[in-house]
Design an enzyme around this catalytic site. Sequence first.
Site, short mmCIF file in Angstrom:
data_model
loop_
_atom_site.label_atom_id
_atom_site.label_comp_id
_atom_site.label_asym_id
_atom_site.label_seq_id
_atom_site.Cartn_x
_atom_site.Cartn_y
_atom_site.Cartn_z
N ARG A 74 9.73 -0.96 -8.95
CA ARG A 74 9.92 -2.04 -9.94
C ARG A 74 11.37 -2.50 -10.01
O ARG A 74 11.87 -2.83 -11.09
CB ARG A 74 9.48 -1.61 -11.34
CG ARG A 74 8.01 -1.39 -11.49
CD ARG A 74 7.33 -2.64 -12.06
NE ARG A 74 5.92 -2.42 -12.19
CZ ARG A 74 5.29 -2.24 -13.36
NH1 ARG A 74 5.95 -2.28 -14.48
NH2 ARG A 74 4.00 -2.04 -13.38
N ARG A 90 12.27 -6.51 -15.71
CA ARG A 90 12.88 -7.00 -16.95
C ARG A 90 14.21 -6.36 -17.33
O ARG A 90 14.86 -6.84 -18.25
CB ARG A 90 11.88 -6.83 -18.11
CG ARG A 90 10.78 -7.87 -18.07
CD ARG A 90 9.64 -7.48 -18.97
NE ARG A 90 9.04 -6.24 -18.50
CZ ARG A 90 7.95 -5.69 -19.02
NH1 ARG A 90 7.36 -6.24 -20.05
NH2 ARG A 90 7.46 -4.57 -18.51
N ARG A 110 11.79 -15.58 -14.98
CA ARG A 110 10.47 -15.45 -15.59
C ARG A 110 10.29 -16.48 -16.70
O ARG A 110 9.22 -17.08 -16.85
CB ARG A 110 10.34 -14.04 -16.16
CG ARG A 110 8.99 -13.71 -16.73
CD ARG A 110 9.06 -12.31 -17.28
NE ARG A 110 7.82 -11.84 -17.84
CZ ARG A 110 7.39 -12.13 -19.05
NH1 ARG A 110 8.09 -12.94 -19.81
NH2 ARG A 110 6.26 -11.62 -19.48
N ASP A 156 1.90 -8.16 -7.97
CA ASP A 156 1.33 -7.12 -8.81
C ASP A 156 0.09 -6.58 -8.13
O ASP A 156 -0.56 -7.28 -7.34
CB ASP A 156 0.97 -7.67 -10.19
CG ASP A 156 0.82 -6.52 -11.19
OD1 ASP A 156 1.84 -6.06 -11.72
OD2 ASP A 156 -0.31 -6.06 -11.40
N TYR A 214 -8.75 -0.55 -13.77
CA TYR A 214 -8.55 -1.80 -14.51
C TYR A 214 -9.81 -2.66 -14.51
O TYR A 214 -10.11 -3.34 -15.49
CB TYR A 214 -7.39 -2.60 -13.89
CG TYR A 214 -6.04 -1.96 -14.16
CD1 TYR A 214 -5.40 -2.16 -15.38
CD2 TYR A 214 -5.42 -1.15 -13.23
CE1 TYR A 214 -4.17 -1.58 -15.65
CE2 TYR A 214 -4.19 -0.55 -13.48
CZ TYR A 214 -3.57 -0.76 -14.70
OH TYR A 214 -2.37 -0.18 -14.97
O1 CP3 Z 1 8.49 -2.73 -7.45
C1 CP3 Z 1 8.68 -3.96 -7.56
O2 CP3 Z 1 9.77 -4.45 -7.94
C2 CP3 Z 1 7.57 -4.91 -7.12
C3 CP3 Z 1 6.77 -5.49 -8.12
C4 CP3 Z 1 5.66 -4.74 -8.80
C5 CP3 Z 1 5.20 -5.10 -10.08
N1 CP3 Z 1 4.10 -4.36 -10.37
C6 CP3 Z 1 5.81 -6.14 -10.93
C7 CP3 Z 1 5.50 -6.17 -12.37
C8 CP3 Z 1 4.84 -3.71 -8.34
C9 CP3 Z 1 4.91 -2.92 -7.05
C10 CP3 Z 1 3.85 -3.50 -9.35
C11 CP3 Z 1 2.75 -2.53 -9.20
C12 CP3 Z 1 1.89 -2.25 -10.36
N2 CP3 Z 1 1.39 -3.12 -11.29
C13 CP3 Z 1 1.34 -0.98 -10.63
C14 CP3 Z 1 1.51 0.24 -9.77
C15 CP3 Z 1 2.80 0.91 -10.00
C16 CP3 Z 1 2.90 1.60 -11.32
O3 CP3 Z 1 3.70 1.14 -12.14
O4 CP3 Z 1 2.18 2.61 -11.51
C17 CP3 Z 1 0.54 -1.08 -11.79
C18 CP3 Z 1 -0.24 0.02 -12.45
C19 CP3 Z 1 0.58 -2.46 -12.19
C20 CP3 Z 1 -0.15 -3.09 -13.31
C21 CP3 Z 1 0.74 -3.71 -14.30
N3 CP3 Z 1 1.53 -4.82 -14.06
C22 CP3 Z 1 0.95 -3.30 -15.63
C23 CP3 Z 1 0.28 -2.10 -16.29
C24 CP3 Z 1 1.88 -4.19 -16.18
C25 CP3 Z 1 2.35 -4.24 -17.59
C26 CP3 Z 1 3.31 -3.17 -17.91
C27 CP3 Z 1 4.70 -3.73 -18.08
O5 CP3 Z 1 5.64 -3.14 -17.55
O6 CP3 Z 1 4.78 -4.74 -18.80
C28 CP3 Z 1 2.26 -5.09 -15.16
C29 CP3 Z 1 3.24 -6.18 -15.29
C30 CP3 Z 1 4.39 -6.21 -14.32
N4 CP3 Z 1 4.28 -6.01 -12.95
C31 CP3 Z 1 5.75 -6.50 -14.61
C32 CP3 Z 1 6.45 -6.49 -13.40
C33 CP3 Z 1 7.89 -6.79 -13.18
C34 CP3 Z 1 6.29 -6.84 -15.99
C35 CP3 Z 1 5.77 -8.20 -16.31
C36 CP3 Z 1 6.71 -9.09 -17.03
O7 CP3 Z 1 7.69 -9.62 -16.44
O8 CP3 Z 1 6.43 -9.29 -18.21
#
Ligand code: CP3
Length: 354
Positions: free
Chosen positions: A28, A32, A41, A78, A155
């Site tokens: 990640r 943010r 964003r 994502d 999910y």
């Molecule tokens: O690593 C990176 O920089 C690449 C981008 C990336 C994101 N999500 C961006 C993201 C990757 C590789 C993911 C994978 C992802 N997404 C996983 C597997 C990895 C892990 O964390 O276990 C999972 C379970 C998700 C599902 C997901 N996406 C959730 C549960 C959430 C909400 C939680 C949160 O942090 O708000 C997201 C949103 C998300 N995916 C964000 C980002 C940067 C935040 C969204 C935002 O900008 O509001």
Amino acid sequence: MNFKLKNDTFLRALLRQPTEYTPLWMMRQAGRYLPEYCATRKRAGSFLNLCKSPDMATEVTLQPLDRFPLDAAILFSDILTVPDAMGLGLYFSEGEGPKFERTVRDEAAVKALHVPDIGKDLKYVTDAVSQIRKALDGRVPLIGFSGSPWTLACYMVEGGSSDDYAKVKTMAYSEPKLMHQILSKTADTVTQYLNAQIEAGAQAVMIFDSWGGALSHAAYHEFSLPYMQRIVDGLIKEKDGVKIPNIVFTKGGGLWIESIANIGCDAVGLDWTMDIGIARQKVGHKVALQGNIDPLILFASPDAIRAEVEKVLASYGYGSGHVFNLGHGISQHTNPEHAAALVQAVHELSRKYH
Ligand code: CP3
């Protein structure tokens, strides 16, 4: 599109070839905690718009690399784009995380699951991959990724995030056949999806099994691992004479590290709960290891971060086969200066081990 890499340390470490230092990237890394990410964003209007715009996805993928000398870029996207393309209608409600308009809880819903045409339904992802590859211009390798079938199914069945996975586990235990149908359809989609990312320019791929660790020993070996094995079996392993390594990451999977290393993957991702030296003793002759500092160490001082980095490096020990990373995604409340301290510490302190 044949760019020569200026820094291939990450790919060499995944293949357990000699390197000058331990390469690193952060799960990640575009997110943010970076004000520039928040600005893009905001311009995009939503997280999903950001994912669906190849221009903006490229911009945010490069942001952490412009700040820190990281050794790999990861596609900004994502894991939930896949169930979205399978027809479930993904949306993010503010403060509540991801949600789906439709869930998959019975046979009719499983039958109705759309098998995506990757070149059409997920073209925005493969377009982002090729655009990021061009923008990187060989600086560092680009990682593509997908969720594991089990994690995606969590999910799809729950309809969003869950504390206890009660619905999906109930399905696994009471209707295993139905569960296997979902996992099978999803595994085939993920294989095609990752291969499409490789065709578009991804130089390594990672499978995120974020919720495999919620399963019992037996259930993990029935519902998660075999489907990741099926994906690994079906992946493109080499393109234009260059190896495309794959990484399998089960959060909470330390107990099963030997089974994971046996599915034929190139590298295993570790969360922070396992000692990486013990993991190396168990599987280091088969796979590279990626991990595994506690992401919350970044809330401590740069001196404390440096001391913890040294512990992880010393535990892994001498030689190649280690890609440094966090044990899970970086927290949105992280001070970017502390991320910079981590990157610097890994680069400086790891040289003596190579
Ligand atoms: O690593 C990176 O920089 C690449 C981008 C990336 C994101 N999500 C961006 C993201 C990757 C590789 C993911 C994978 C992802 N997404 C996983 C597997 C990895 C892990 O964390 O276990 C999972 C379970 C998700 C599902 C997901 N996406 C959730 C549960 C959430 C909400 C939680 C949160 O942090 O708000 C997201 C949103 C998300 N995916 C964000 C980002 C940067 C935040 C969204 C935002 O900008 O509001």
